[in-house]
Each structure stands twice: as structure tokens, then as C-alpha cells.
Design a protein around this motif. Structure first.
Motif, PDB file in Angstrom:
ATOM      1  N   ALA A  18       0.895  -1.225   0.009  1.00  0.00           N
ATOM      2  CA  ALA A  18      -0.130   0.003   0.032  1.00  0.00           C
ATOM      3  C   ALA A  18       0.882   1.229  -0.054  1.00  0.00           C
ATOM      4  N   VAL A  19       0.631   2.014  -0.976  1.00  0.00           N
ATOM      5  CA  VAL A  19       1.485   3.342  -1.087  1.00  0.00           C
ATOM      6  C   VAL A  19       0.917   4.474  -0.271  1.00  0.00           C
ATOM      7  N   CYS A  20       1.438   5.020   0.593  1.00  0.00           N
ATOM      8  CA  CYS A  20       0.879   5.936   1.684  1.00  0.00           C
ATOM      9  C   CYS A  20       1.241   7.472   1.306  1.00  0.00           C
ATOM     10  N   GLY A  21       2.606   7.369   0.765  1.00  0.00           N
ATOM     11  CA  GLY A  21       3.215   8.707   0.484  1.00  0.00           C
ATOM     12  C   GLY A  21       3.969   8.828  -1.023  1.00  0.00           C
ATOM     13  N   LEU A  22       3.912   9.924  -1.377  1.00  0.00           N
ATOM     14  CA  LEU A  22       4.404  10.095  -2.815  1.00  0.00           C
ATOM     15  C   LEU A  22       5.074  11.529  -3.108  1.00  0.00           C
ATOM     16  N   ASP A  23       6.180  11.536  -3.763  1.00  0.00           N
ATOM     17  CA  ASP A  23       6.911  12.715  -3.910  1.00  0.00           C
ATOM     18  C   ASP A  23       7.491  12.879  -5.217  1.00  0.00           C
ATOM     19  N   CYS A  24       7.441  13.906  -6.194  1.00  0.00           N
ATOM     20  CA  CYS A  24       7.936  14.099  -7.502  1.00  0.00           C
ATOM     21  C   CYS A  24       8.847  15.111  -7.220  1.00  0.00           C
ATOM     22  N   VAL A  25      10.251  14.838  -7.770  1.00  0.00           N
ATOM     23  CA  VAL A  25      11.313  15.907  -7.594  1.00  0.00           C
ATOM     24  C   VAL A  25      12.211  15.753  -9.046  1.00  0.00           C
ATOM     25  N   GLY A  26      12.720  17.215  -9.254  1.00  0.00           N
ATOM     26  CA  GLY A  26      13.235  17.101 -10.570  1.00  0.00           C
ATOM     27  C   GLY A  26      12.387  17.086 -11.800  1.00  0.00           C
ATOM     28  N   THR A  27      12.977  16.501 -12.718  1.00  0.00           N
ATOM     29  CA  THR A  27      12.356  16.164 -14.205  1.00  0.00           C
ATOM     30  C   THR A  27      11.724  15.108 -14.459  1.00  0.00           C
ATOM     31  N   SER A  28      12.123  13.717 -13.743  1.00  0.00           N
ATOM     32  CA  SER A  28      11.781  12.500 -13.831  1.00  0.00           C
ATOM     33  C   SER A  28      11.969  11.659 -12.558  1.00  0.00           C
ATOM     34  N   THR A  29      12.148  12.055 -11.531  1.00  0.00           N
ATOM     35  CA  THR A  29      12.541  11.096 -10.352  1.00  0.00           C
ATOM     36  C   THR A  29      11.131  11.178  -9.505  1.00  0.00           C
ATOM     37  N   VAL A  30      10.702  10.063  -9.235  1.00  0.00           N
ATOM     38  CA  VAL A  30       9.257   9.877  -8.403  1.00  0.00           C
ATOM     39  C   VAL A  30       9.861   8.972  -7.353  1.00  0.00           C
ATOM     40  N   TYR A  31       9.300   9.400  -6.085  1.00  0.00           N
ATOM     41  CA  TYR A  31       9.567   8.351  -4.849  1.00  0.00           C
ATOM     42  C   TYR A  31       8.023   8.220  -4.212  1.00  0.00           C
ATOM     43  N   GLY A  32       7.969   7.193  -3.586  1.00  0.00           N
ATOM     44  CA  GLY A  32       6.698   6.618  -2.822  1.00  0.00           C
ATOM     45  C   GLY A  32       7.128   5.667  -1.796  1.00  0.00           C
ATOM     46  N   CYS A  33       6.419   5.804  -0.554  1.00  0.00           N
ATOM     47  CA  CYS A  33       6.625   4.909   0.534  1.00  0.00           C
ATOM     48  C   CYS A  33       5.435   4.206   1.140  1.00  0.00           C
ATOM     49  N   GLY A  34       5.478   3.334   1.984  1.00  0.00           N
ATOM     50  CA  GLY A  34       4.237   2.720   2.704  1.00  0.00           C
ATOM     51  C   GLY A  34       4.836   1.688   3.547  1.00  0.00           C
ATOM     52  N   SER A  35       3.989   0.975   4.396  1.00  0.00           N
ATOM     53  CA  SER A  35       2.693   1.863   4.584  1.00  0.00           C
ATOM     54  C   SER A  35       2.533   2.158   6.075  1.00  0.00           C
ATOM     55  N   TYR A  36       1.517   2.816   6.499  1.00  0.00           N
ATOM     56  CA  TYR A  36       1.265   2.951   7.835  1.00  0.00           C
ATOM     57  C   TYR A  36       0.888   1.501   8.729  1.00  0.00           C
ATOM     58  N   MET A  37       0.409   0.748   7.807  1.00  0.00           N
ATOM     59  CA  MET A  37       0.082  -0.405   8.265  1.00  0.00           C
ATOM     60  C   MET A  37       1.157  -1.149   8.635  1.00  0.00           C
ATOM     61  N   ASN A  38       1.179  -2.592   9.339  1.00  0.00           N
ATOM     62  CA  ASN A  38       2.312  -3.115   9.826  1.00  0.00           C
ATOM     63  C   ASN A  38       2.849  -4.152   8.694  1.00  0.00           C
ATOM     64  N   PHE A  39       2.505  -3.858   7.557  1.00  0.00           N
ATOM     65  CA  PHE A  39       3.360  -4.457   6.443  1.00  0.00           C
ATOM     66  C   PHE A  39       4.625  -4.227   6.239  1.00  0.00           C
ATOM     67  N   PRO A  40       5.626  -5.239   5.596  1.00  0.00           N
ATOM     68  CA  PRO A  40       7.007  -4.753   5.625  1.00  0.00           C
ATOM     69  C   PRO A  40       6.886  -3.347   4.887  1.00  0.00           C
ATOM     70  N   PRO A  41       7.635  -2.243   5.678  1.00  0.00           N
ATOM     71  CA  PRO A  41       7.685  -0.997   5.217  1.00  0.00           C
ATOM     72  C   PRO A  41       8.855  -0.901   3.933  1.00  0.00           C
ATOM     73  N   PHE A  42       8.547   0.023   2.918  1.00  0.00           N
ATOM     74  CA  PHE A  42       9.227  -0.257   1.680  1.00  0.00           C
ATOM     75  C   PHE A  42       9.213   1.408   1.067  1.00  0.00           C
ATOM     76  N   ILE A  43      10.157   1.569   0.175  1.00  0.00           N
ATOM     77  CA  ILE A  43      10.099   2.695  -0.651  1.00  0.00           C
ATOM     78  C   ILE A  43      10.284   2.222  -2.172  1.00  0.00           C
ATOM     79  N   ILE A  44       9.502   2.968  -2.975  1.00  0.00           N
ATOM     80  CA  ILE A  44       9.645   2.792  -4.301  1.00  0.00           C
ATOM     81  C   ILE A  44      10.429   4.008  -5.101  1.00  0.00           C
ATOM     82  N   LYS A  45      11.015   3.555  -6.267  1.00  0.00           N
ATOM     83  CA  LYS A  45      11.748   5.027  -7.021  1.00  0.00           C
ATOM     84  C   LYS A  45      11.814   4.776  -8.218  1.00  0.00           C
ATOM     85  N   SER A  46      11.632   5.897  -9.027  1.00  0.00           N
ATOM     86  CA  SER A  46      11.448   5.693 -10.468  1.00  0.00           C
ATOM     87  C   SER A  46      12.431   6.931 -10.887  1.00  0.00           C
TER      88      SER A  46
END
Length: 447
Positions: A149-177
């Protein structure tokens, strides 16, 4: 005419002073008449499920998007909230995927530019992207099945995107493009946290992520694009989250964070003036604080699941309830006289407002009943779910210290459900904390 009633003619200097004074009054009153204030945007699109708008995002004063959580809906405006267009909802997703109408929960929305944007959800591994400003959407299937579950998103620069999750007790993660969402990297954050809520980057490499771990609400920092992380803040109370973060416009060294706590404790406002090296913590006005937004180092607002806007002019030493809004989750600052916020509806902070298309609805809280109370050796908890949801049930002591997690579950549709727990604890006061997509609340239990 008697001498004492005669008036001397005004000298040129006196006349000019009078003109200056009148000009000052005109400017003063004009400025105050145009002073920005918060107002709800209201009328055509009724929030029929009576749940919150979880997020709002704007690229400039006029171009923005609003996202309803339980309604799983995205709206777009090009005129600063005067009018809105529905761009995505569950029925549209059903048609797009060729399935019966699903039941999703939308959490956040973020755009890289006027065309490329993303929607994160609390529905397992469901993530959406647009390349035409929201006119059409596609499901992103390359973020990985571990991305629950993706709880947070942030776009930065011209092509970079970050996401994070989740507030639930799933394994926490970050996704990056780094290619505008074409491909994604998955970063396991289990070594740093038990849950992540918000992500915020200053550039492609320097950024922050917030959430919680076993010892309290946390903020982590990276300087290498997420490859490594250091803990720069810990609230020290298990069960708390650092829910939202903000850097002051024009001065990224000034940072603010909101701490969502648990009964009987108040939430917190945290502030740093050195980029997160040191922090000052002050009591927030309520327990379940989530939204935070400041226009300068002293003037800002906070709010949460059960509150509207609380305002401070002294960096959180004192707070005033402005008696507006409810169920706040995001305050989006554009500049010192212009902002938006999401909660029971979308709110706008501006000198004047026109017609608009949202209506503030009274929130329907998660209904929970504990019995018997006082409890003996077993505790029964009845929960009335009004929609599909995710629920974490935790036990806290009288001082608000987390003792254990009792249950975590997904609910696919509206229902009433009863849980029975053993209660082998000493006599005293306890709090059953329920954290769901629709809110967070505590029930006091006596043994």
C-alpha cells in the motif's frame, strides 16, 4: 466671528500630511479586506460516503487535483477550485481493467508535471499513472507485489518519483523511479521502520521519510537517493507516528512535522531550523494530529482525523481553534497567502473565493463497542465497518504506552464484526486503539 472660533488655513505641509495619512488608511484597510482566510469549497460534488478527501496537489495557483479516499475518486481543477472535473473512480477502473466495480481506497496523488501523475492506494499493490493530465489512467504493475500500500508520494526534478508505505504493519518500503514512472526500484525498509507514511525530497538525492518503529515516531534522512538512511528524529513513545512533514517555502532548513499520538497523550508539532539536525517538540491541540502547514517560522495550522484547523502565530506555543473544517489530512502551502487543504472537503486559503464544487460532510467515524467494561479475563470488541477498510487494533496502558498488537485485518465490504481477546493484565486503566483508513480512535477500558 470671535477669535477663538476662527480656523487657520492649513499649510501645504499639513495638507500633504493629511493626504499621506488618508493614503495609509486606504492601503491598511484594503490589505485587511483582502486578507487570506480558509474557506471550504462547496456544492456540486457531494461526498456521499462522508469520508475524507485524503490528498490535494497543485502545480500552481489554478491547476490541481483532489483525491477522495473511500470514494476512490480523482477530481481536477484548472481554475483554482471554482470548478472540478471527475477524472477517475472505481467504476472507471472496473471498465479499464475489465472487472466488476472494485472497492479501493485512494491515499495520495502527486504530479511530476502537468501531464504525468500518480495515485497511490491502500489497496494491495494497486497503483495508477496518467500521462495526459488525468484524462486517462493505467494501472502500474511494475512496482512489485511486496508493495502492499502506497501512503506517500513525492516527485522531484524532471523525472524522479519516490513513494513509501505503509502505515499498516506490512513490511515498510520505498519505491523509486528515475524515468518518470516507466520502471521502478523497490527498497526494503524493514531495518529502519515498522511503518512509513510520508516521503519528502529536496532534490533527487536528499530526502526524508517518516513513520514509526517500535520505539516511537521517526524521521529518516538519505543523501544518496535512498540507498542508505539515518534516523534523525524519534519521538520516544511507541505507537506514535510522524505523519506529515513540511519544509518552509524558500528555506528548506526550516522543517515541520506532525506527530499522531494515542490517548491519553496529545499529538506534537516538531520543528527544526537546521535541516533536521536538532528538533523542538511542542504539544499539539489534539491526540490524532496529522496535517501540518506553515507559511513562515511562526504562523501555521494543524489538524487531524477528529479536528478542523488549529492556528498558531508563535510556532506552536499556543493554538486557536478557528472553528472551520474537519478530518484534515493534508495542508498544501503554495505561498504565504495561498494554500489548499484536504479533509471533509477541499479547503482554500486565499483573499477571495468564487463558486466551487465540493461540500463539507460530517464524518462517519468507525463505530466500536467494548464489553464487558469493566473487563475481567476476556474482552469483546464489536466494530461496525461502514465500508471496505483496513484495521489495526492495539492495546495501550494508562500512560499511552503501546503494549501489543491485538489484531490486524482487511475488510472487503460493510459489516459488523466482533473480536474476542484474552485480557490477562493487572487491574487498571487501558486503551484499545483502533486505526483504520477512516480514522483513529481510542476506547477506554477498565479492569
Amino acid at each position: 466671528m470671535p477669535k477663538e472660533f476662527r480656523r487657520k488655513p492649513l499649510s501645504r505641509s499639513c495638507f500633504n500630511m493629511k493626504k499621506v495619512y488618508l493614503l495609509f488608511l486606504l492601503v491598511f484597510f484594503s490589505k485587511n479586506l483582502a486578507q487570506s482566510q480558509w474557506q471550504p469549497l462547496s456544492s456540486a460534488y457531494l461526498n456521499t460516503n462522508k469520508q475524507r478527501f485524503d490528498d490535494v496537489f497543485f502545480l500552481n495557483d489554478n491547476l490541481g487535483w483532489a483525491l477522495n479516499g473511500a470514494g476512490a475518486s480523482v477530481y481536477k481543477t484548472t481554475d483554482g477550485g471554482v470548478s472540478w472535473t471527475l477524472q477517475l473512480n472505481e467504476a472507471m477502473i472496473g471498465v479499464m481493467l475489465g472487472i466488476p466495480t472494485p472497492n479501493y481506497y485512494f491515499r495520495n496523488i502527486e504530479f511530476l508535471n502537468e501531464n504525468i501523475g500518480f495515485v497511490g492506494t491502500l489497496t494491495e499493490s494497486k497503483f495508477f499513472k496518467t500521462t495526459d493530465g488525468g484524462t486517462s489512467w493505467s494501472e502500474v504493475t511494475t512496482i512489485g507485489t511486496a508493495t502492499k500500500a502506497v501512503c506517500g508520494l513525492d516527485c522531484v526534478g524532471t523525472s524522479t518519483v519516490y513513494g513509501c508505505g505503509s502505515y499498516m504493519n506490512f513490511p515498510p518500503f520505498i519505491i523509486k523511479s528515475t524515468d518518470s514512472g516507466a520502471t521502478w526500484q523497490y527498497i526494503d525498509m524493514s531495518a529502519y521502520a515498522t511503518g512509513l507514511v510520508e516521503i519528502m525530497f529536496l532534490d533527487e538525492n536528499i530526502g526524508f521519510v517518516s513513520g514509526r518503529k517500535g520505539s516511537g515516531g521517526i524521521i529518516l534522512k538519505t543523501t544518496d537517493g535512498g540507498a542508505t538512511w539515518n534516523e534523525i528524529f524519534n519521538s520516544g513513545l511507541a505507537g506514535e507516528y510522524v505523519w506529515k512533514m513540511q519544509t518552509l517555502t524558500g528555506n528548506p532548513n526550516v522543517m515541520f512535522g506532525s506527530i499522531q499520538s494515542v490517548s491519553p497523550n496529545l499529538g506534537k508539532l516538531i520543528k527544526s531550523t537546521d535541516g533536521g539536525v536538532t528538533w523542538v517538540s511542542k504539544n499539539a491541540p489534539e491526540t490524532s494530529i496529522q496535517a501540518v502547514g506553515f507559511v513562515d517560522e511562526n504562523h501555521g495550522w494543524m489538524g487531524g482525523h477528529n479536528t478542523g484547523f488549529y492556528e498558531t502565530f508563535d510556532a506552536g506555543t499556543t493554538w486557536t481553534n478557528i472553528n472551520l473544517g474537519s478530518n484534515l489530512n493534508r495542508i498544501f502551502i503554495i505561498r504565504d497567502d495561498f494554500a489548499y487543504a484536504s479533509g471533509a472537503t477541499i479547503y482554500k486559503f486565499a483573499p477571495s473565493l468564487g463558486n466551487n464544487q465540493f461540500e463539507e460532510q460530517s464524518r462517519v467515524p468507525l463505530l466500536a463497542k467494548v464489553y464487558p467494561n469493566p473487563v475481567k479475563n476476556k474482552l469483546s470488541l464489536e466494530v461496525d465497518f461502514k465500508d471496505a477498510d483496513h484495521l489495526i487494533i492495539e492495546l495501550y496502558d494508562a500512560l499511552g504506552r503501546r503494549m501489543c498488537e491485538l489484531k490486524q485485518l482487511d475488510v472487503d465490504y460493510a459489516l459488523k464484526k466482533t473480536f474476542v481477546f484474552d485480557f490477562p493484565y493487572p487491574s487498571g486503566t487501558y486503551f484499545i486503539d483502533l486505526h483504520s483508513n477512516s480514522g483513529r480512535q481510542s476506547v477506554k477500558v477498565i479492569k
